[in-house]
Design a protein around this motif. Structure first.
Motif: not given
Length: 170
Positions: A144-165
């Motif tokens: 149930g915990n949520t963690i912020r995660v940053d995914l870095r793409f070569r062209t699209s740049g950084q996309i931040t998403v919330e992940t659920e445990t």
């Protein structure tokens, strides 16, 4: 009054100014074309339409041990060009890296991957059996915990998403 005869330098002056005028027109045209092409490519309008990346269904397994766990995402590219996931990071997670499940002689193991290509008009779903994000030395996480995660793409740049445990099930 008689007209003043041209000085000896006059033929050279006429030749020079005529040559300068003749060269000026193509020079101005080429400069204008170069500036317009530069503006066109800078806006991203040149070439293939860009990748359009969206990330969803972020989940991270509640660690079964203190050494490792894994995170998973569904990455969709609705654009006409491929993009590449180059890294994944989080302020809450210590060490993260892309990994792939490799099986040899009936034995499976995780192997680091430098990057992950997301083809145009496709979706990549991370699973424990394909590719995922390996998390080394994870913090204490409860379902149930949520963690912020940053995914870095070569062209699209950084996309931040919330992940659920979630519980470690597959």
């Amino acid at each position: 009054m008689s007209p003043v005869p041209d000085s000896p330098a006059s033929p050279w002056r006429h030749r020079f100014t005529g040559t300068l005028r003749a060269a000026l027109v193509p020079l101005v045209a080429c400069t204008a074309a170069l500036l317009l092409l530069t503006a066109y490519t800078t806006t991203g309008a040149a070439g293939d339409p860009p990748a359009r990346i969206s990330v969803g269904n972020g989940r991270i397994f509640a660690p079964l041990n203190a050494a490792t766990t894994a995170a998973f995402f569904d990455i969709r590219n609705t654009g006409a060009a491929a993009d590449t996931l180059e890294s994944v990071s989080s302020p809450s997670l210590r060490i993260t890296m892309l990994g792939r499940n490799v099986s040899k002689n009936g034995t499976g193991r995780m192997e680091p991957v430098k990057s992950l290509v997301i083809p145009a008009r496709s979706e990549v779903r991370m699973t424990p059996f394909t590719v995922d994000v390996m998390v080394l030395d994870p913090p204490r996480l409860s379902v149930g915990n949520t963690i912020r995660v940053d995914l870095r793409f070569r062209t699209s740049g950084q996309i931040t998403v919330e992940t659920e445990t979630v519980p470690a099930r597959w």
